[in-house]
Design an enzyme around this catalytic site. Structure first.
Site, PDB file in Angstrom:
ATOM      1  N   ARG A 115     -10.192   1.780  62.971  1.00 32.40           N
ATOM      2  CA  ARG A 115     -10.304   0.627  63.874  1.00 32.40           C
ATOM      3  C   ARG A 115      -9.357  -0.502  63.464  1.00 32.40           C
ATOM      4  O   ARG A 115      -8.350  -0.744  64.101  1.00 32.40           O
ATOM      5  CB  ARG A 115     -11.766   0.151  63.917  1.00 32.40           C
ATOM      6  CG  ARG A 115     -12.141  -0.668  65.153  1.00 32.40           C
ATOM      7  CD  ARG A 115     -11.729  -2.125  65.110  1.00 32.40           C
ATOM      8  NE  ARG A 115     -12.128  -2.824  63.924  1.00 32.40           N
ATOM      9  CZ  ARG A 115     -11.661  -4.022  63.543  1.00 32.40           C
ATOM     10  NH1 ARG A 115     -10.766  -4.647  64.268  1.00 32.40           N
ATOM     11  NH2 ARG A 115     -12.084  -4.587  62.437  1.00 32.40           N
ATOM     12  N   ASP A 116      -9.659  -1.167  62.381  1.00 34.99           N
ATOM     13  CA  ASP A 116      -8.837  -2.288  61.922  1.00 34.99           C
ATOM     14  C   ASP A 116      -7.411  -1.840  61.620  1.00 34.99           C
ATOM     15  O   ASP A 116      -6.442  -2.531  61.934  1.00 34.99           O
ATOM     16  CB  ASP A 116      -9.489  -2.904  60.673  1.00 34.99           C
ATOM     17  CG  ASP A 116      -8.875  -4.240  60.289  1.00 34.99           C
ATOM     18  OD1 ASP A 116      -9.161  -4.721  59.179  1.00 34.99           O
ATOM     19  OD2 ASP A 116      -8.099  -4.799  61.088  1.00 34.99           O
ATOM     20  N   CYS A 120       0.305  -6.813  58.958  1.00 38.91           N
ATOM     21  CA  CYS A 120      -0.227  -8.163  59.084  1.00 38.91           C
ATOM     22  C   CYS A 120       0.478  -8.824  60.254  1.00 38.91           C
ATOM     23  O   CYS A 120       1.688  -9.035  60.191  1.00 38.91           O
ATOM     24  CB  CYS A 120       0.005  -8.949  57.804  1.00 38.91           C
ATOM     25  SG  CYS A 120      -0.617 -10.638  57.918  1.00 38.91           S
ATOM     26  N   ASN A 130      -4.306  -4.294  55.400  1.00 37.62           N
ATOM     27  CA  ASN A 130      -5.461  -3.737  54.691  1.00 37.62           C
ATOM     28  C   ASN A 130      -5.082  -3.100  53.352  1.00 37.62           C
ATOM     29  O   ASN A 130      -4.024  -2.497  53.224  1.00 37.62           O
ATOM     30  CB  ASN A 130      -6.105  -2.639  55.538  1.00 37.62           C
ATOM     31  CG  ASN A 130      -6.853  -3.203  56.728  1.00 37.62           C
ATOM     32  OD1 ASN A 130      -7.722  -4.043  56.584  1.00 37.62           O
ATOM     33  ND2 ASN A 130      -6.489  -2.751  57.925  1.00 37.62           N
TER      34      ASN A 130
END
Lengths: 337, 336
Positions: free
Chosen positions: B51-52, B276, B285
């Protein structure tokens, strides 16, 4: 008893899961002599910048002498207190350092800044002093196989060679720093026993080295293995004479440095832009980036004397010249390109 | 844990986790000590790659690849895998296939598959698609909240309250995220007390766990410990998680700091997926592989097989044509 039961349970669990076993003996050792466990972080940390030597030595492109000199001068301007300038090793073995004399003579020495050079033997030492060196360093290994493959002799033989250098340095009033490589793992032997590292560090210290830099040469260390090793070494050498030289090959360097600081270490080796790859893991990174170390230390309120933006200028310069990307995450993050 | 029913609380507790994994011994709930610092014996890894991670990747990833990624991750021992986000596809095109993904994955027993649900619409769609756990995303920065989800922090809390209350009625646990916990791309410094306030609100509304996110990766062990000290006055340590970004290379030391302060849940993304958006070309991450390498090296159990995660990282990196951000994977000569 509970600790013993945990040891037994862990080894069963670990072998079942095929995981790396870490000796769970710390609870008993926490109060052992020479270990300052879980105390306050140091107020100041000395950064030993190894980019111009350890960093460039591992770069494939041969760097022109003027570039090396300019790099060192820019690093001097950033506030670093110790900059390892070059290596008086035979150019046959390390062509990158063939211009050792010109570099030593060409740099602008900033007052209060030390410019140590590597001297693997008496001949190198004599050449170094002649070229104006006022501090030198010797390099041993905690692994027998690594010593044989790297400098063609056993650990004991290498320490004997260094004896000559130590005597000459003492007579000349030149301080000597000692490096121990493979302090956590060796590319040939695998895991390295903390007691072996302690043994080599103790001998170097007894021989007269004012500081011993403990190098995780292949970057396999974690806060677990690093602290086991540091516990063993700090029983033999006072912690204020120790430094850590962490490689970031497995991304563990900053975590290892943090844990070392928590154990009383206040000297950290690093390399601008993370110069220098890892000859044992192709494409992988090597030295931890000075910018990333300084960012962490300043974030902790620890003084280093370093101006991060000037340091980043030096990193940007050498990366442009070498036509390579920086290995520093801080530099990557702040670059808006 | 606020007003969450006892049964739901129990199933989210460590006791339940230990029962779900019969090979975990009771003593794993205790702390271990390495040179005077206490660390948890067991750390729960929340895998946010699908997801992220993917949300921040430029290339739209085919549904089949997402499903395969999650299925492969399910085989590694990870206890929690954030599967997708029920956000409007207008805002996040990468997550447009949320329903297909959630319906398509093979759910491994003892693995949880939370999904993001920013509002009631998203929550209802998620439940219709079979979601059994959801997450809501708040911010410690007003400006970030307005720019990211188009409303103030207070307004977002009202939205989440609706979601949490409905979720509670349906016995669906809710995880709360607080972004910009250590700095904001717009506001800069964020007061630890603000983070504590938002965390407290989410916790009191009924979130079983609060994940504190260093959204732009600017945090260091210094700012991490100050923030956690503040938050821990309002939310117990065992209901906290850290979601560190590695943009400035600080993620692993920040995680160490959090563990030393009693946090035992860490978010990470396989292969360090997700850049980012606020620092072009930078990483986002922290990589699950690098976190696992560190934790296992410290004798901390996670239940996860590192070698299998590295394989999953290889798979997703070649599927989306990118290099891994994991240093462990790079060192082992993978996905270059």
């Amino acid at each position: 008893m509970a600790a013993v039961m945990r040891l037994v349970n862990r080894s069963t669990l670990c072998s079942a899961m095929g995981q790396q076993y870490v000796a769970f003996s710390s609870a008993a050792k926490v109060n052992a002599a020479g270990v300052r466990a879980g105390h306050a972080l140091p107020e100041k940390v000395k950064i030993v910048e190894v980019g111009p030597r350890d960093g460039l030595q591992n770069e494939k492109t041969i760097v022109p002498t003027e570039t090396k000199i300019h790099l060192i001068d820019m690093l001097s301007a950033s506030g670093l207190g110790v900059i390892e300038a070059t290596s008086f090793v035979s150019p046959k073995w390390v062509p990158q350092m063939a211009d050792q004399v010109e570099v030593m003579k060409g740099i602008c020495r900033k007052p209060g800044v030390s410019y140590p050079v590597l001297t693997p033997n008496l001949k190198g030492f004599q050449a170094a002093v002649k070229a104006g060196a006022s501090e030198v360093a010797i390099f041993g290994a905690a692994s027998e196989l690594f010593s044989k493959k790297n400098i063609n002799c056993s650990v004991d033989e290498s320490l004997q060679r260094f004896d000559e250098v130590m005597k000459a340095a003492k007579e000349a009033g030149v301080p000597v720093r000692g490096y121990v490589s493979c302090v956590v793992g060796c590319p040939y032997e695998g895991k390295v026993a903390p007691e072996k590292v302690a043994h080599v560090a103790k001998r170097m210290y007894a021989m007269g080295c004012y500081e011993i830099s403990l190098g995780d040469t292949i970057g396999v260390g974690t806060p677990g293995s690093m602290s086991d090793m540091l516990e063993a070494v700090s029983r033999e050498v006072p912690v204020n004479a120790l430094a850590v030289h962490c490689h970031d090959t497995y991304g563990q360097a900053l975590a290892n440095i943090l844990v070392a600081l928590q154990m009383g270490i206040s000297v950290v080796d690093s390399s601008v832009a993370g110069l220098g790859g890892c000859p044992y893991a192709q494409g992988a990174s090597g030295n931890v980036a000075t910018e990333d170390v300084v960012y962490m230390l300043h974030g902790l309120g620890i003084q280093t004397g370093v101006d991060l933006s000037k340091l980043m200028d030096a990193g940007a310069f050498i990366c442009r010249t070498l036509n390579r990307k920086t290995s520093s995450k801080v530099a990557q993050a702040t670059c808006k390109l | 844990m606020g007003n969450v029913p006892t049964t739901v609380k129990h199933c989210l507790s460590y006791e339940q986790l230990v029962q779900d994994y019969p090979w975990l011994k009771r003593w794993l709930l205790e702390e271990k000590t390495i040179t005077g610092h206490k660390y948890p014996e067991f750390v729960k890894i929340v895998e946010v790659g699908p997801r992220d991670g993917l949300q921040n990747e430029k290339e739209i990833v085919p549904t089949g690849v997402k499903i395969q990624l999650i299925d492969m991750l399910s085989g590694t021992g990870l206890p929690v895998i954030e599967a997708t986000s029920f956000v409007s596809s207008k805002w996040v095109p990468q997550m447009a296939d949320h329903t297909d993904v959630l319906k398509g994955i093979k759910r491994a027993p003892h693995v949880r598959y939370p999904v993001l649900t920013p509002n009631m619409q998203g929550f209802q769609d998620a439940v219709a698609a079979g979601a059994t756990e959801v997450a809501v995303f708040g911010s410690a920065s007003e400006t970030f909240s307005k720019k990211n989800i188009n409303c103030s922090i207070d307004e977002s809390m009202l939205r989440f309250k609706e979601v949490i209350n409905t979720a509670r009625e349906q016995q669906i646990p809710v995880r709360g995220y607080v972004s910009c916990a250590l700095g904001c791309p717009h506001e800069g410094h964020i007061e630890p007390s603000k983070v504590a306030e938002v965390a407290k609100r989410l916790y009191e509304m009924g979130c079983y766990e609060i994940s504190l996110g260093d959204t732009i990766g600017v945090g260091t062990p210094g700012s991490m410990s100050k923030m956690l000290q503040s938050v821990m006055k309002e939310v117990p340590a065992d209901a906290l998680a850290v979601h560190c970004h590695d943009t400035y290379g600080q993620a692993l030391p920040n995680i160490i700091t959090a563990l030393q302060m009693g946090v035992c849940v860490v978010d990470s993304a396989v292969a360090g997926l997700g850049g980012c958006p606020y620092a072009q070309g930078s990483s986002g991450n922290v990589s699950t592989e690098d976190v696992l390498y560190m934790l296992h090296g410290m004798g901390i159990e996670t239940g996860v097989d590192l070698a299998k995660v590295i394989e999953v990282g290889d798979f997703i990196c070649s599927a989306i044509h990118r290099k891994t951000n994991s240093k462990v994977a790079q060192a082992r000569g993978r996905a270059l």
